[in-house]
Design an enzyme around this catalytic site. Structure first.
Site, PDB file in Angstrom:
ATOM      1  N   ASN A   8       0.969  -1.393  -0.301  1.00 28.58           N
ATOM      2  CA  ASN A   8      -0.250   0.138   0.071  1.00 28.58           C
ATOM      3  C   ASN A   8       1.641   1.574  -0.027  1.00 28.58           C
ATOM      4  OD1 ASN A   8      -1.869   1.767   0.317  1.00 28.58           O
ATOM      5  ND2 ASN A   8      -3.008   1.010   2.027  1.00 28.58           N
ATOM      6  N   LYS A  15       3.541   1.067   3.421  1.00 26.04           N
ATOM      7  CA  LYS A  15       2.841  -0.121   4.374  1.00 26.04           C
ATOM      8  C   LYS A  15       2.536  -1.215   3.330  1.00 26.04           C
ATOM      9  CE  LYS A  15      -0.459   2.666   6.128  1.00 26.04           C
ATOM     10  NZ  LYS A  15      -2.121   2.926   6.811  1.00 26.04           N
ATOM     11  N   ARG A  88      -2.132  -1.893  -3.674  1.00 22.59           N
ATOM     12  CA  ARG A  88      -3.236  -0.685  -3.925  1.00 22.59           C
ATOM     13  C   ARG A  88      -2.934   0.407  -5.010  1.00 22.59           C
ATOM     14  NH1 ARG A  88      -2.148   4.555  -0.705  1.00 22.59           N
ATOM     15  NH2 ARG A  88      -4.641   5.691  -0.901  1.00 22.59           N
ATOM     16  N   HIS A 177      -9.102   6.746  -2.505  1.00 21.64           N
ATOM     17  CA  HIS A 177      -8.865   6.214  -0.658  1.00 21.64           C
ATOM     18  C   HIS A 177     -10.366   5.894  -0.719  1.00 21.64           C
ATOM     19  CE1 HIS A 177      -6.899  10.216   0.933  1.00 21.64           C
ATOM     20  NE2 HIS A 177      -5.733   9.063   0.447  1.00 21.64           N
ATOM     21  N   ASN A 206      -1.515  11.611   5.594  1.00 24.62           N
ATOM     22  CA  ASN A 206      -0.264  12.689   4.662  1.00 24.62           C
ATOM     23  C   ASN A 206      -1.849  13.112   3.328  1.00 24.62           C
ATOM     24  OD1 ASN A 206       1.715  13.765   2.979  1.00 24.62           O
ATOM     25  ND2 ASN A 206       2.301  14.171   4.280  1.00 24.62           N
ATOM     26  N   ARG A 236      -0.473  18.680  -0.402  1.00 27.09           N
ATOM     27  CA  ARG A 236      -1.185  18.884  -1.323  1.00 27.09           C
ATOM     28  C   ARG A 236      -2.224  19.800  -1.036  1.00 27.09           C
ATOM     29  NH1 ARG A 236      -2.835  13.039  -3.096  1.00 27.09           N
ATOM     30  NH2 ARG A 236      -1.599  12.691  -0.973  1.00 27.09           N
ATOM     31  N   ASP A 278       4.447  16.854   7.815  1.00 29.07           N
ATOM     32  CA  ASP A 278       4.126  16.039   9.115  1.00 29.07           C
ATOM     33  C   ASP A 278       3.648  16.665   9.998  1.00 29.07           C
ATOM     34  OD1 ASP A 278       3.844  13.931  11.155  1.00 29.07           O
ATOM     35  OD2 ASP A 278       5.626  12.442   9.290  1.00 29.07           O
ATOM     36  N   LEU A 279       2.384  16.548   9.894  1.00 27.94           N
ATOM     37  CA  LEU A 279       1.441  16.981  11.678  1.00 27.94           C
ATOM     38  C   LEU A 279       2.117  16.900  12.648  1.00 27.94           C
ATOM     39  CD1 LEU A 279      -0.877  18.684  11.594  1.00 27.94           C
ATOM     40  CD2 LEU A 279      -2.442  16.734  11.979  1.00 27.94           C
ATOM     41  N   GLY A 326      -4.563   7.337   9.553  1.00 26.16           N
ATOM     42  CA  GLY A 326      -3.079   8.389  10.192  1.00 26.16           C
ATOM     43  C   GLY A 326      -3.373   9.220  10.696  1.00 26.16           C
ATOM     44  N   ASN A 330      -4.863   8.938  15.402  1.00 23.88           N
ATOM     45  CA  ASN A 330      -3.918   8.719  16.015  1.00 23.88           C
ATOM     46  C   ASN A 330      -4.006  10.489  17.261  1.00 23.88           C
ATOM     47  OD1 ASN A 330      -2.587   6.007  16.176  1.00 23.88           O
ATOM     48  ND2 ASN A 330      -2.041   7.091  13.832  1.00 23.88           N
ATOM     49  N   GLU A 381      -6.924  -1.432   4.758  1.00 31.31           N
ATOM     50  CA  GLU A 381      -7.286  -1.426   3.565  1.00 31.31           C
ATOM     51  C   GLU A 381      -6.455  -2.209   3.248  1.00 31.31           C
ATOM     52  OE1 GLU A 381      -5.974   3.234   1.689  1.00 31.31           O
ATOM     53  OE2 GLU A 381      -5.394   2.300   3.527  1.00 31.31           O
TER      54      GLU A 381
END
Length: 392
Positions: A8, A15, A88, A177, A206, A236, A278-279, A326, A330, A381
């Site tokens: 994925n 992943k 995927r 998605h 992301n 994006r 990355d948040l 993600g 989290n 998924e």
């Protein structure tokens, strides 16, 4: 024993999950922060989890590192045991909309659709070619994020532009998605013990998209002709005024490709915060950095705006609002900020239920007086794809 490897590839991650023939997970992991200064490889196997920091400059380099780690840790002792590899794929274009066995023709069609998913498809294509070289004996299949959205009504997938252009160039909302939005719908049916469900699924990672699901079918989704559309994401922009593109070109001498590279890879959370895509990195400094705090405020507002719009699209009682992927799984503060920005109806988060990310497959995070139940459901998924690969 026959094994199934599910790959994925996201916009900045890969992943992977190794299933045995009864769909029990033997090992899994993720390569994160691909194309950033330092990547992270996480391996989970035999009851333990290990992280390795290393440069992951491209998707192809990442695949090579994964193979090295699998061999070094004895995760895969005999590659001949892998009978199926399932990928995927974000968008296969007009010729690839249903789960497909990979042949040279499918690879050519995927190459032709690069422009429809410029962040994801190159990595998926590299991964497919790399694994075909590594595992020539295995049956390989592509599973598309667009398939679930084939039920979109015409008024949802049509853009209000010249019909001659849309017909000639097959311009429409494809949506993405879909593998996870489909899984979330099925999981909600199981949780709520219903044959069909009405939900809004928020896949927030992301890359991110919302999906309005009525009677367990997709009726609208935020991503569009490409995954660039919709809400603000890691790199994006999401929706912008199309006139911004020629304006940038005119005033900077940037080419079309350069502008779209900026919108796909240098915008969103990275572009607004000027810190990271990355948040987690942005969250760490939001108290000291006003631009970081603003980026999070803008991010959650864009999500909330679409959430209220999609709740309004569903005909009938809404069974649930679901956070997944993600960030959705989290980051409890993002979930709370999104819900707090909904003013029109009474949605409430229970802070105690919402806290933390230590839960099994799902949890409810809304308070008892919330008009609509709010859940967090872990994206699975990979299991969904593995089942498709077996049935194929």
């Amino acid at each position: 024993m026959s094994k199934i490897l599910v790959i994925n590839a996201g916009s900045s991650s890969i992943k992977w999950t190794l299933f045995n023939s009864t769909l029990n997970i033997e090992a899994k992991g993720v390569a994160q922060r691909i194309k950033m200064k330092e990547g992270i490889l996480t391996l989970s196997y035999k009851g333990k989890t290990e992280d390795y920091n290393m440069p992951l400059p491209t998707f192809l380099d990442t695949v090579k590192q994964l193979v090295i780690q699998w061999e070094q840790h004895g995760i895969i002792k005999d590659f001949n045991e892998i009978s199926k590899v399932a990928f995927r794929v974000v968008n296969g274009g007009p010729n690839l909309q249903k789960t497909s066995v990979i042949t040279n023709q499918e690879i050519e069609w995927l190459k032709e659709s690069i422009d429809l998913a410029p962040v994801h498809n190159p990595g998926a294509l590299e991964a497919i070619i790399a694994f075909k070289t590594l595992l020539p004996h295995a049956k390989m299949s592509m599973h598309f994020d667009t398939s679930f959205h084939q039920t979109l009504p015409k008024k949802s997938y049509t853009y209000p532009i010249d019909k001659e252009l849309t017909d000639k160039l097959k311009i429409r909302k494809y949506g993405f998605h879909g593998l996870n939005h489909n899984f979330i719908a099925l999981k909600c049916q199981e949780i709520l013990n219903k044959n069909k469900v009405n939900i809004v699924s928020l896949h927030i990672g992301n890359g991110a998209s919302l999906c309005a699901i009525e009677d367990s079918k997709s009726i609208d989704t935020t991503m569009g002709f490409t995954p660039l559309a919709g809400i603000m994401m890691g790199t994006r922009s999401g929706d912008i005024d199309a006139s911004i593109i020629p304006y940038i070109m005119k005033n900077t001498n940037m080419s079309v490709d350069e502008v779209f590279k900026s919108l796909n890879e240098k915008s969103g959370m990275l572009g607004v915060s000027q810190i990271s895509s990355d948040l987690r990195d942005v969250q760490k400094v939001k108290e000291q950095d006003s631009q970081a705090a603003f980026a999070i405020d803008l991010y959650t507002q864009r999500i909330a705006d679409y959430l209220i719009q999609y709740l309004n699209k569903i005909d009938g009682k809404i069974d649930a609002i679901v956070f997944t992927a993600g960030v959705g799984e989290n980051d409890s503060s993002i979930r709370k900020e999104v819900i707090n920005k909904i003013k029109l109806i009474n949605l409430k988060i229970d802070d105690e239920k919402n806290a933390g990310s230590n839960f099994a497959e799902y949890k409810i995070i809304s308070s008892n007086d919330s008009l609509i139940p709010i859940y967090v459901i872990r994206a699975q998924e990979e299991e969904f794809i593995a089942k498709e690969a077996i049935n194929l």
